[in-house]
Design a protein around this motif. Structure first.
Motif, PDB file in Angstrom:
ATOM      1  N   MET A  97       4.726  -6.213 -14.924  1.00 43.71           N
ATOM      2  CA  MET A  97       3.795  -6.159 -13.380  1.00 43.71           C
ATOM      3  C   MET A  97       4.449  -4.368 -13.565  1.00 43.71           C
ATOM      4  O   MET A  97       3.168  -3.610 -12.970  1.00 43.71           O
ATOM      5  N   LEU A  98       4.738  -3.896 -14.242  1.00 41.10           N
ATOM      6  CA  LEU A  98       4.663  -1.964 -14.434  1.00 41.10           C
ATOM      7  C   LEU A  98       3.329  -1.622 -14.982  1.00 41.10           C
ATOM      8  O   LEU A  98       3.335  -0.291 -15.053  1.00 41.10           O
ATOM      9  N   ARG A  99       2.943  -2.789 -15.714  1.00 41.23           N
ATOM     10  CA  ARG A  99       1.416  -1.792 -16.409  1.00 41.23           C
ATOM     11  C   ARG A  99       0.216  -1.434 -14.960  1.00 41.23           C
ATOM     12  O   ARG A  99      -0.820  -0.967 -15.209  1.00 41.23           O
ATOM     13  N   ALA A 100       1.157  -2.517 -14.078  1.00 45.36           N
ATOM     14  CA  ALA A 100      -0.201  -3.153 -12.577  1.00 45.36           C
ATOM     15  C   ALA A 100      -0.690  -1.739 -12.535  1.00 45.36           C
ATOM     16  O   ALA A 100       0.302  -0.538 -11.661  1.00 45.36           O
ATOM     17  N   GLY A 101      -1.452  -0.957 -11.853  1.00 41.30           N
ATOM     18  CA  GLY A 101      -1.495  -0.008 -11.307  1.00 41.30           C
ATOM     19  C   GLY A 101      -1.182   1.398 -12.247  1.00 41.30           C
ATOM     20  O   GLY A 101      -1.202   2.597 -11.322  1.00 41.30           O
ATOM     21  N   SER A 102      -0.619   1.423 -13.666  1.00 43.75           N
ATOM     22  CA  SER A 102      -0.509   2.634 -13.850  1.00 43.75           C
ATOM     23  C   SER A 102      -1.307   3.202 -14.995  1.00 43.75           C
ATOM     24  O   SER A 102      -2.026   2.360 -15.587  1.00 43.75           O
ATOM     25  N   ASP A 103      -1.438   4.388 -15.219  1.00 45.48           N
ATOM     26  CA  ASP A 103      -2.105   4.679 -15.700  1.00 45.48           C
ATOM     27  C   ASP A 103      -2.133   4.454 -17.665  1.00 45.48           C
ATOM     28  O   ASP A 103      -0.767   4.372 -17.855  1.00 45.48           O
ATOM     29  N   ALA A 104      -2.682   5.374 -18.421  1.00 45.35           N
ATOM     30  CA  ALA A 104      -2.831   4.460 -19.557  1.00 45.35           C
ATOM     31  C   ALA A 104      -2.024   5.106 -20.419  1.00 45.35           C
ATOM     32  O   ALA A 104      -0.675   4.482 -21.402  1.00 45.35           O
ATOM     33  N   ILE A 113       4.929   0.582  -9.581  1.00 44.23           N
ATOM     34  CA  ILE A 113       5.707   0.178 -10.313  1.00 44.23           C
ATOM     35  C   ILE A 113       6.371   1.137 -10.992  1.00 44.23           C
ATOM     36  O   ILE A 113       6.210   1.042 -12.509  1.00 44.23           O
ATOM     37  N   ARG A 114       7.431   1.912 -11.192  1.00 42.11           N
ATOM     38  CA  ARG A 114       7.646   2.934 -12.683  1.00 42.11           C
ATOM     39  C   ARG A 114       9.379   2.266 -12.489  1.00 42.11           C
ATOM     40  O   ARG A 114       9.534   2.604 -13.802  1.00 42.11           O
ATOM     41  N   ASN A 115      10.568   2.334 -11.733  1.00 37.85           N
ATOM     42  CA  ASN A 115      11.402   1.715 -12.143  1.00 37.85           C
ATOM     43  C   ASN A 115      12.256   0.261 -10.820  1.00 37.85           C
ATOM     44  O   ASN A 115      11.408  -0.057  -9.879  1.00 37.85           O
ATOM     45  N   LEU A 116      12.717  -0.410 -12.073  1.00 40.18           N
ATOM     46  CA  LEU A 116      13.194  -1.849 -11.369  1.00 40.18           C
ATOM     47  C   LEU A 116      14.091  -1.686 -11.048  1.00 40.18           C
ATOM     48  O   LEU A 116      15.478  -1.913 -12.571  1.00 40.18           O
ATOM     49  N   ILE A 117      14.716  -2.241 -10.687  1.00 38.19           N
ATOM     50  CA  ILE A 117      16.364  -2.847 -10.411  1.00 38.19           C
ATOM     51  C   ILE A 117      16.356  -4.121 -10.390  1.00 38.19           C
ATOM     52  O   ILE A 117      15.851  -5.120  -9.072  1.00 38.19           O
ATOM     53  N   HIS A 154       0.903  -1.233  -0.199  1.00 37.43           N
ATOM     54  CA  HIS A 154       0.399  -0.148  -0.066  1.00 37.43           C
ATOM     55  C   HIS A 154       0.572   1.259   0.298  1.00 37.43           C
ATOM     56  O   HIS A 154       0.438   2.621  -1.048  1.00 37.43           O
ATOM     57  N   PHE A 155       2.070   1.461   0.968  1.00 34.94           N
ATOM     58  CA  PHE A 155       2.626   2.783   1.326  1.00 34.94           C
ATOM     59  C   PHE A 155       3.489   2.704  -0.035  1.00 34.94           C
ATOM     60  O   PHE A 155       3.416   4.010  -0.489  1.00 34.94           O
ATOM     61  N   PHE A 156       4.157   1.151  -0.482  1.00 33.27           N
ATOM     62  CA  PHE A 156       4.928   2.029  -2.185  1.00 33.27           C
ATOM     63  C   PHE A 156       3.421   2.081  -2.857  1.00 33.27           C
ATOM     64  O   PHE A 156       4.098   2.849  -3.945  1.00 33.27           O
ATOM     65  N   GLN A 157       2.556   1.912  -3.725  1.00 33.47           N
ATOM     66  CA  GLN A 157       1.761   1.971  -4.255  1.00 33.47           C
ATOM     67  C   GLN A 157       1.403   3.007  -3.991  1.00 33.47           C
ATOM     68  O   GLN A 157       1.378   4.111  -5.368  1.00 33.47           O
ATOM     69  N   LYS A 158       1.614   3.776  -3.003  1.00 35.42           N
ATOM     70  CA  LYS A 158       0.937   5.662  -2.736  1.00 35.42           C
ATOM     71  C   LYS A 158       1.774   6.182  -2.990  1.00 35.42           C
ATOM     72  O   LYS A 158       1.418   7.528  -3.107  1.00 35.42           O
ATOM     73  N   GLY A 159       2.969   5.870  -2.936  1.00 36.39           N
ATOM     74  CA  GLY A 159       4.728   6.940  -2.897  1.00 36.39           C
ATOM     75  C   GLY A 159       4.944   7.081  -1.447  1.00 36.39           C
ATOM     76  O   GLY A 159       5.875   8.041  -1.497  1.00 36.39           O
ATOM     77  N   ASP A 160       4.311   6.018  -0.657  1.00 30.33           N
ATOM     78  CA  ASP A 160       4.554   7.219   0.916  1.00 30.33           C
ATOM     79  C   ASP A 160       5.860   6.831   0.756  1.00 30.33           C
ATOM     80  O   ASP A 160       6.930   7.112   2.176  1.00 30.33           O
ATOM     81  N   ARG A 161       6.409   5.276   0.208  1.00 29.92           N
ATOM     82  CA  ARG A 161       7.641   4.454   0.208  1.00 29.92           C
ATOM     83  C   ARG A 161       8.928   4.916  -1.064  1.00 29.92           C
ATOM     84  O   ARG A 161       7.874   3.843  -2.226  1.00 29.92           O
TER      85      ARG A 161
END
Length: 565
Positions: free
Chosen positions: A509-516, A488-492, A461-468
């Protein structure tokens, strides 16, 4: 082959050569298995020929009659064959009593064929050994008083168990036992199997606590179907007309166990209650689904291997006049055949054969590199930056850590580079990175295989919202759970994944929860020259070879519908 293998007497010079670990390597190519590396310490056991028939195995009559029925799942409709091409070649290698490493046993396809093949070979070995003992018993009963015992009557090891089959979960043990019963049953009759109901209750389907609405890939369902308890061990005694389940180990012919289940019996040095004498005379070792043990605890596998073929501390009622001379000489490890099956190539599994297996007949390892890497399954438009480390060895984690801390992490510390997931295959690397990020007071969350469900929910939750800003994520958690991580926007990739398809799964997974219209995604991958197999599985064999030979240490690839690699 059975008589030739166990009846061959090694000289002391040959034993010294085997113990030295020096081996001659050659290559062979078979139609189904492909490229194979053949290694042997003794000149008289060199490259393998093409055993295109299972006839040289000289199967027990019951097994030969039942095999087509057991194996009918893998035979093409309308075919007169009773064996698949893969099984034909594997059985040819097994029948030569060489060690075999087959790293292409996919849980969705080849694993079932492989399981039937090694069950046939193991059971054939046990039946021939038992038949020889019974024949010699009859011969000794008819012996005249005062007549000396012939060397041919030396037909036993220091203890009775001959075959050890390691499988990761109870469901796999259930399938192995079902195959063994099917192979042993007289035609048209039911086999007398003791404790069958108890076995079904303990190894059959168990209630699952997994959410039913989660979508998971096919390989997950193939691995985790049925009873997935990983702590078990069971002895099987093969009698003339019956099969005894739950036989005491010292009365068993076959032991089926998980590495953890054996580990609790073997104990550790200094413990009062520990036992490993029953492993002293194992002649065939099967390590099935070896890659899954990398996700469990590989040390349990190594501990089991190290306790095989040791001189027993007690006599356990053995008749020493019937024990083979090479068993008495403590040479049993040179006669043990080891069969290892995995779905991936991995250095730790390779090391198991090169450092802990000394079969005098040599070893055969299948060595096919992936022509098309899993990067081709990445469907999102994504730039992949592969950065090469100058590591000194496969286990050189200090170099990787310093490279990540000095070169990679600073690029992502800026607030603009938020939503960064760090994929870590090794739990030890995960702990080290977690401690470092805490010390540096970096804004991050972490998920590992030991995280409670509530911790996982909060971290996601915190990661998706950007709190972490960062999410530290272990490979084992992904292996056991397969949750979709949103945001996820950046993957290492701190290191290349053990399973190549995890690379494409994580990237997609970068598509999950991302805007079109979301863009600006990045993917960074760290690798070294010791990661050939993993790199080939991700990027493809040809591209991996170019990357390792290149003077450049950074390589860029772009995936997506509008781009080609």
């Amino acid at each position: 082959p059975f008589v030739q293998h166990l009846g061959n007497e090694l000289s002391e010079e040959e034993v010294r050569k085997l113990a030295s670990g020096t081996r001659t390597r050659t290559q062979a190519k078979w139609p189904r298995l492909g490229t194979m590396t053949c290694s042997s310490a003794l000149d008289r056991f060199g490259a393998v020929g093409l055993e295109s028939s299972v006839k040289p195995l000289l199967l027990h009559k019951t097994l030969e009659a039942n095999w087509p029925l057991v194996n009918k799942t893998f035979v093409a409709q309308g075919s007169s064959q009773d064996v698949s091409p893969l099984q034909r070649e594997l059985l040819g290698l097994m029948g030569s009593y060489r060690d075999v490493y087959f790293p292409e046993s996919s849980p969705m396809a080849e694993a079932r064929e492989v399981r039937s093949a090694y069950c046939l070979h193991a059971l054939n070995h046990v039946l021939k050994a038992n038949a020889r003992v019974l024949a010699n018993n009859s011969h000794l009963r008819d012996r005249k008083p005062g007549e000396e015992l012939e060397d041919e009557c030396r037909d036993q090891g220091m203890t009775r168990p001959k075959v050890l089959i390691l499988v990761p979960f109870r469901d796999h043990a259930l399938q192995v036992v079902h195959i063994l019963i099917s192979l042993l049953e007289p035609k048209g009759k039911k086999m007398d199997v003791s404790h069958k109901k108890r076995f079904k209750d303990e190894y059959g389907e168990q209630a699952s606590d997994r959410p039913p609405n989660l979508s998971r890939p096919d390989d997950y369902h193939a691995i985790f179907s049925g009873n997935v308890d990983d702590h078990f061990r069971i002895g099987l005694s093969v009698l003339r007309r019956s099969l005894r389940l739950y036989a005491p180990f010292y009365s068993s012919d076959i032991i089926i166990a998980s590495p953890l289940g054996l580990r609790t019996v073997l104990g550790t040095e200094g413990e009062s209650k520990r036992d490993f004498d029953f492993l002293s005379s194992i002649e065939v070792l099967v390590v099935d689904h070896a890659d899954v043990y990398l996700m469990q605890n590989w040390e349990h596998v190594l501990t089991t291997i190290k306790h095989l073929n040791l001189q027993p501390l007690g006599s356990h009622g053995v008749d020493f006049s019937r024990v083979r001379m090479w068993n008495l000489n403590n040479w049993a490890q040179y006669y043990r055949q080891t069969l290892v099956f995995s779905s991936i190539q991995d250095p730790q599994i390779n090391n198991l054969l090169t450092k802990h297996c000394f079969n005098y007949r040599g070893q055969v390892s299948v060595k096919n590199l992936s022509k098309v890497g899993s990067i081709c399954q990445v469907v999102v438009q994504l730039p992949h930056v592969f950065q090469r480390l100058n590591s000194e060895s496969f286990t050189d984690q200090e170099c990787r850590f310093q490279f990540f801390v000095d070169k990679v992490l600073p690029q992502y510390r800026d607030a603009v580079m938020s939503h960064t997931l760090i994929y870590v295959p090794s739990y030890f690397d995960y702990v080290r990175l977690r401690n470092y990020l805490r010390k540096e007071e970096v804004n991050f969350a972490s998920i590992c295989e030991y995280s409670a469900r509530s911790q996982v929910c909060r971290a996601r939750h915190f990661f998706q919202k950007g709190d972490r800003q960062f999410l530290l994520f272990t490979e084992r958690f992904h292996f056991y759970k397969r949750y979709a991580i949103k945001g996820i926007r950046n993957l290492i990739f701190y290191a290349l994944p053990t399973y190549a398809h995890f690379f494409s799964e994580m990237c997609n997974m970068l598509r999950a929860g991302s805007d079109a219209g979301d863009s600006g995604w990045t993917c960074t991958v760290l690798y070294s020259r010791f990661d050939l197999h993993r790199l080939a599985a991700v990027a493809g064999a040809e591209r991996a070879a170019q990357m390792l030979r290149s003077q450049k240490s950074v390589h860029l690839f772009v995936t997506g519908e509008e781009h080609s690699l």
